[in-house]
Scaffold this active site. Structure first.
Site, PDB file in Angstrom:
ATOM      1  N   ARG A  72       6.080   8.730   3.424  1.00 20.46           N
ATOM      2  CA  ARG A  72       5.092   7.636   3.533  1.00 20.46           C
ATOM      3  C   ARG A  72       3.914   8.025   4.435  1.00 20.46           C
ATOM      4  O   ARG A  72       2.797   7.538   4.254  1.00 20.46           O
ATOM      5  CB  ARG A  72       5.792   6.361   4.057  1.00 20.46           C
ATOM      6  CG  ARG A  72       4.948   5.082   3.943  1.00 20.46           C
ATOM      7  CD  ARG A  72       5.807   3.852   4.209  1.00 20.46           C
ATOM      8  NE  ARG A  72       5.121   2.594   4.003  1.00 20.46           N
ATOM      9  CZ  ARG A  72       4.745   1.772   4.988  1.00 20.46           C
ATOM     10  NH1 ARG A  72       4.984   2.080   6.236  1.00 20.46           N
ATOM     11  NH2 ARG A  72       4.129   0.630   4.711  1.00 20.46           N
ATOM     12  N   VAL A  80      -1.064  -0.688   2.335  1.00 23.14           N
ATOM     13  CA  VAL A  80       0.136  -0.216   1.648  1.00 23.14           C
ATOM     14  C   VAL A  80       1.219  -1.215   2.059  1.00 23.14           C
ATOM     15  O   VAL A  80       1.345  -1.554   3.231  1.00 23.14           O
ATOM     16  CB  VAL A  80       0.491   1.247   2.025  1.00 23.14           C
ATOM     17  CG1 VAL A  80       0.570   1.466   3.526  1.00 23.14           C
ATOM     18  CG2 VAL A  80       1.810   1.676   1.365  1.00 23.14           C
ATOM     19  N   SER A  81       1.970  -1.709   1.070  1.00 21.09           N
ATOM     20  CA  SER A  81       2.933  -2.780   1.336  1.00 21.09           C
ATOM     21  C   SER A  81       4.073  -2.290   2.228  1.00 21.09           C
ATOM     22  O   SER A  81       4.345  -1.092   2.304  1.00 21.09           O
ATOM     23  CB  SER A  81       3.517  -3.297   0.023  1.00 21.09           C
ATOM     24  OG  SER A  81       2.474  -3.750  -0.803  1.00 21.09           O
ATOM     25  N   GLN A  82       4.757  -3.263   2.860  1.00 15.71           N
ATOM     26  CA  GLN A  82       5.848  -2.868   3.753  1.00 15.71           C
ATOM     27  C   GLN A  82       7.033  -2.363   2.929  1.00 15.71           C
ATOM     28  O   GLN A  82       7.271  -2.826   1.798  1.00 15.71           O
ATOM     29  CB  GLN A  82       6.233  -4.016   4.674  1.00 15.71           C
ATOM     30  CG  GLN A  82       7.043  -5.108   4.047  1.00 15.71           C
ATOM     31  CD  GLN A  82       7.363  -6.185   5.066  1.00 15.71           C
ATOM     32  OE1 GLN A  82       6.574  -7.116   5.238  1.00 15.71           O
ATOM     33  NE2 GLN A  82       8.486  -6.055   5.726  1.00 15.71           N
TER      34      GLN A  82
END
Ligand code: SAM
Length: 233
Positions: free
Chosen positions: A47, A73-75
């Site tokens: 990530r 960017v999503s969790q």
């Protein structure tokens, strides 16, 4: 620093990142993610390569992170939950709406045959394409367009993932789902707050279930929201 020292430092950092990913995977299990395929994909994708270098130390926090142009960017728990809900087995063609950093695209690419990912910001799409190329992802194809209308050229899709919020599930997306079991997952609701829905298509119509509350940045487009007022994800 000698070449050997630099190599040791790099290895140390790679090992540290790997440990961080394992800690994240353990956290995702505690949060209820059960799919071993999804957990393995998250354990594999770095990530930190998808976020600005300045935020690299936060790469494995369970939080959304800024990626530029007001986007995020999503969790990881949301990425895992949405991906799990797509029930991918490895043979599918998947449409993703909202490429953003390309992180979710990379996770999907580990789990299906082909990903088509649409992003409205050309700069984000270009950066994501470079990251995916660097990581050797060969089964993801990125386009710049309004993804709220889907990508009819390659329909039908076994799975469609909307990674930004929508006022409702667009007819155009439903019509691009495979008739026998195609699944669409995405956040639907008001601009401020949504719930995650999973819609499955069958020969007789659509069934819809709700997976829980969430808060995403908006998808801006003809079947999405009008403008760029702020949102979060
Ligand atoms: N999946 C991304 C990732 O892993 O980094 C995060 C996606 S972010 C929460 C939502 C993305 O949707 C943003 O990059 C935004 O620019 C994009 N977007 C907004 N409206 C869109 C539209 N109509 N079509 C395609 N992408 C759109």
């Amino acid at each position: 620093m000698s070449g050997e020292d630099a190599q040791h430092e790099q290895q140390g950092s790679a090992e540290h990142r790997c440990q961080e990913r394992m800690v994240l995977v353990a956290h995702l299990r505690r949060c209820g993610i059960e799919s071993e395929r999804v957990l393995a994909a998250i354990a594999r994708i770095p990530r930190e390569r998808f976020i600005p270098t300045a935020l690299s130390s936060q790469a494995y926090y369970d939080e959304p992170l800024p990626i530029g142009l007001g986007q995020t960017v999503s969790q990881p728990t949301i990425v895992a939950q949405m991906t799990e809900a797509l029930e991918l087995t490895g043979t599918e063609t998947v449409l993703e709406i909202g490429t953003g950093s390309g992180y979710q695209t990379a996770v999907l690419a580990c789990l299906c045959a082909k990903v088509i990912s649409i992003e409205r910001h050309e700069a984000l799409s270009r950066e994501a394409a470079a990251r995916l190329e660097d990581l050797g992802v060969r089964n993801a194809f990125l386009h710049v367009a309004d993804g709220t209308l889907g990508w009819p050229a390659e329909a039908p899709y076994d799975a469609i993932l909307a990674t930004g919020s929508l006022p409702d599930v667009p007819e155009a997306l439903l019509s691009q789902l495979a008739i026998n079991g195609g699944i669409l997952v995405g956040p639907v609701g008001s601009r401020a707050l949504q719930h995650l829905v999973a819609v499955r298509r069958s020969g007789v119509g659509y069934t819809r279930r709700t997976l829980g509350g969430c808060r995403f940045v908006p998808l801006i487009g003809k079947a999405g929201w009008d403008d760029e007022e702020s949102g979060a994800s």
